[in-house]
Design a protein around this motif. Structure first.
Motif, mmCIF file in Angstrom:
data_model
loop_
_atom_site.group_PDB
_atom_site.id
_atom_site.type_symbol
_atom_site.label_atom_id
_atom_site.label_comp_id
_atom_site.label_asym_id
_atom_site.label_seq_id
_atom_site.Cartn_x
_atom_site.Cartn_y
_atom_site.Cartn_z
ATOM 1 N N ALA A 216 0.811 -1.214 0.000
ATOM 2 C CA ALA A 216 0.000 0.000 0.000
ATOM 3 C C ALA A 216 0.850 1.271 0.000
ATOM 4 O O ALA A 216 0.390 2.316 -0.470
ATOM 5 N N VAL A 217 2.085 1.193 0.512
ATOM 6 C CA VAL A 217 2.916 2.398 0.610
ATOM 7 C C VAL A 217 3.221 2.996 -0.766
ATOM 8 O O VAL A 217 2.941 4.175 -1.003
ATOM 9 N N PRO A 218 3.786 2.231 -1.740
ATOM 10 C CA PRO A 218 4.040 2.858 -3.046
ATOM 11 C C PRO A 218 2.776 3.270 -3.777
ATOM 12 O O PRO A 218 2.767 4.277 -4.497
ATOM 13 N N LEU A 219 1.681 2.520 -3.592
ATOM 14 C CA LEU A 219 0.417 2.918 -4.220
ATOM 15 C C LEU A 219 -0.081 4.238 -3.651
ATOM 16 O O LEU A 219 -0.520 5.132 -4.392
ATOM 17 N N ALA A 220 0.000 4.374 -2.330
ATOM 18 C CA ALA A 220 -0.437 5.624 -1.705
ATOM 19 C C ALA A 220 0.452 6.786 -2.129
ATOM 20 O O ALA A 220 -0.030 7.904 -2.347
ATOM 21 N N LEU A 221 1.759 6.542 -2.254
ATOM 22 C CA LEU A 221 2.662 7.592 -2.708
ATOM 23 C C LEU A 221 2.310 8.050 -4.116
ATOM 24 O O LEU A 221 2.267 9.252 -4.402
ATOM 25 N N GLY A 222 2.050 7.088 -5.007
ATOM 26 C CA GLY A 222 1.708 7.449 -6.376
ATOM 27 C C GLY A 222 0.420 8.243 -6.462
ATOM 28 O O GLY A 222 0.341 9.256 -7.166
ATOM 29 N N ILE A 223 -0.604 7.800 -5.731
ATOM 30 C CA ILE A 223 -1.879 8.517 -5.743
ATOM 31 C C ILE A 223 -1.729 9.891 -5.106
ATOM 32 O O ILE A 223 -2.259 10.894 -5.599
ATOM 33 N N GLY A 224 -0.976 9.973 -3.999
ATOM 34 C CA GLY A 224 -0.782 11.248 -3.322
ATOM 35 C C GLY A 224 -0.035 12.254 -4.170
ATOM 36 O O GLY A 224 -0.398 13.438 -4.221
ATOM 37 N N VAL A 225 1.015 11.795 -4.870
ATOM 38 C CA VAL A 225 1.770 12.699 -5.739
ATOM 39 C C VAL A 225 0.888 13.228 -6.856
ATOM 40 O O VAL A 225 0.905 14.428 -7.174
ATOM 41 N N ARG A 251 9.164 16.143 -2.010
ATOM 42 C CA ARG A 251 9.617 15.173 -1.011
ATOM 43 C C ARG A 251 9.006 13.797 -1.264
ATOM 44 O O ARG A 251 9.685 12.767 -1.134
ATOM 45 N N LEU A 252 7.709 13.789 -1.635
ATOM 46 C CA LEU A 252 7.072 12.502 -1.930
ATOM 47 C C LEU A 252 7.689 11.869 -3.175
ATOM 48 O O LEU A 252 7.872 10.643 -3.239
ATOM 49 N N LEU A 253 8.005 12.676 -4.162
ATOM 50 C CA LEU A 253 8.661 12.149 -5.352
ATOM 51 C C LEU A 253 10.041 11.591 -5.018
ATOM 52 O O LEU A 253 10.464 10.568 -5.577
#
Length: 474
Positions: A216-225, A251-253
């Motif tokens: 879920a972490v990389p998915l959430a990062l992608g959606i958040g960015v 920072r998220l990127l």
């Protein structure tokens, strides 16, 4: 043999001079592009078609041989695993098989397009005047006008074929890199989840929860960015500024770089995406990833089914279930039956006074049921010596019910067995046949008699008819 010409550095003395001082209000001039860059790439481009065909030809047909070996390795290993380990094996199998098939098909298509391109160049060199419309037989004026408006010239066809082949080749490599990255990240996540889960009593549940969190972490990062980037764009469109949101997005990127190797994937992806129809490219790209993940499942299901083209309207699957299945007879089993882990007897005709019955044990299907039904200490068979065998038989006797011609067969005389020839463990018993009359007899085995009609723990019945022929003894 062709040799790459030596690299000649650009002559910087030919560059326009740059003034040491700037006039007030002026801005520094942009760096002058290397005028020889296009020339160097043009020289390299002369050989890329040969390199593409060499790589595609080398890999395309070799990849078609890999899925069979991967399937054999998975079929041997998956019967021994349970929980997150079985899921890891399934993910590895489906990823490898899907990757091989998709890459092989794409590379074969690339070879076909590149071969078409070679043929067009041959036609161009032999017929430089192009299509001679006046010499085309059986074509009238109306048809000629129609085709002339729609058929491209040889030059345009050569350019289009060249572009299509190079685009497909680059997309195929991008797809392979993407699947490889997904596989490596998944292996790392599964290893971490399994290692942490082993420290807790309910290891599988804990490991699965940790694995879901890691995914879920990389998915959430992608959606958040993506969401923050759109918010920043909307504010700039209204004439406002959002430095704080921009810093958060950067920072998220930066964090996302730990999950996605941008320097490896993005140059190819962005080049293709920006020069092709962006939406069509992304749909095709992610669609290929999804198809690759599904191919393994299709192969596994196809291996368990008698035929994927099931058009039997008389001898149906239900009829065969009440008749005879080759998977129940060791003498009739083939490689096609390797995923059918059914109870087995040696043959359909029994001549001896004893009938060997093998009942397989499948950890994926029976571990959870046995923990509830058998109430084993610490959730498993931790005994040593003869007690371990006794507990195994007593536990599986609560899971399986066996009858011969309708009469119950006790399992207390069975023994645990390890069948290296079948790559399975289970119980084995030798049923006496002296009291039986010659002719047909029927074994019925029921797994989890109190189970429902659906799910992994559903009730399962296995009918094994056989013929007792004592008069044929030698």
């Amino acid at each position: 043999m062709w040799r790459q010409p030596p690299y000649t550095p650009p002559n910087r003395m030919d560059d326009p001079p740059v003034s040491d001082t700037l006039e007030p209000g002026s801005t520094p001039a942009a760096p002058v592009a290397d005028t020889d860059t296009n020339g160097r790439f043009a020289r390299l481009r002369e050989r890329t078609d040969e390199l593409e065909m060499f790589i595609s030809g080398l890999l395309a047909f070799a990849l078609l041989a890999v899925p069979g070996r991967v399937f054999d390795a998975w079929a041997v290993s998956e019967v021994h695993a349970d929980g997150i380990y079985w899921q890891a094996l399934w993910f590895g199998f489906s990823t490898c098989v899907g990757l091989c098939y998709v890459l092989a098909i794409a590379l074969i298509a690339h070879l076909a397009i590149r071969g078409y391109w070679v043929g067009l160049i041959g036609l161009k060199s032999n017929f430089p005047q192009g299509i001679r419309w006046d010499n085309v037989p059986f074509m009238g004026r109306t048809a000629r006008t129609f085709y002339q408006a729609r058929v491209v010239s040889l030059d345009q066809a050569i350019i289009s074929a060249d572009r299509a082949a190079s685009t497909l080749f680059s997309t195929t490599l991008l797809f392979a890199l993407t699947i490889a990255v997904i596989g490596l990240m998944s292996i790392l996540a599964i290893t971490v989840a399994a290692g942490i889960g082993s420290l807790f009593p309910h290891s599988d549940d804990v490991a699965l929860a940790i694995l879901l969190a890691l995914v879920a972490v990389p998915l959430a990062l992608g959606i958040g960015v993506g969401a923050l980037d759109k918010m920043v764009a909307k504010r700039h469109a209204r004439g406002g500024t959002s430095p704080r949101l921009e810093r958060i997005t950067h920072r998220l990127l930066a964090i996302n770089q730990w999950f996605v190797p941008m320097r490896m994937l993005l140059p190819v992806q962005l080049m293709l995406q920006s020069n092709q129809r962006a939406r069509h490219f992304m749909w095709l790209y992610f669609g290929a990833v999804m198809v690759a993940m599904m191919i393994g499942g299709v192969q596994a299901v196809g291996s368990m089914r008698f035929s994927m083209l099931d058009q039997y309207e008389v001898v149906t699957g239900e009829a065969v279930d009440q008749g005879m299945l080759s998977a129940h007879y060791e003498s009739l089993r083939t490689e096609h039956d390797r995923l059918l882990r059914y109870p087995m007897i040696p043959a359909d005709v029994i001549q001896g006074s004893r009938l060997r019955l093998f009942i397989p044990h499948q950890p994926k299907r029976e571990n959870a049921l046995a923990k509830r039904v058998c109430a084993l200490p610490e959730g498993g068979n931790t005994a040593a010596g003869p007690e371990a065998a006794t507990r195994a038989v007593q536990c599986l006797a609560k899971v399986w019910q066996v009858t011969l011609d309708g009469k119950p067969v006790p399992l207390d005389g069975f023994l645990p067995i390890e069948r290296r020839d079948l790559e399975m463990r289970g119980l084995v018993g030798y049923l006496p046949l002296d009291a039986l009359s010659p002719g047909r007899h029927d074994l019925l085995l029921v797994w989890n008699a109190d189970g429902g009609k659906r799910g992994r723990e559903r009730r399962r019945e296995y009918r094994i008819p056989f013929w007792y022929a004592p008069e044929e003894r030698r």
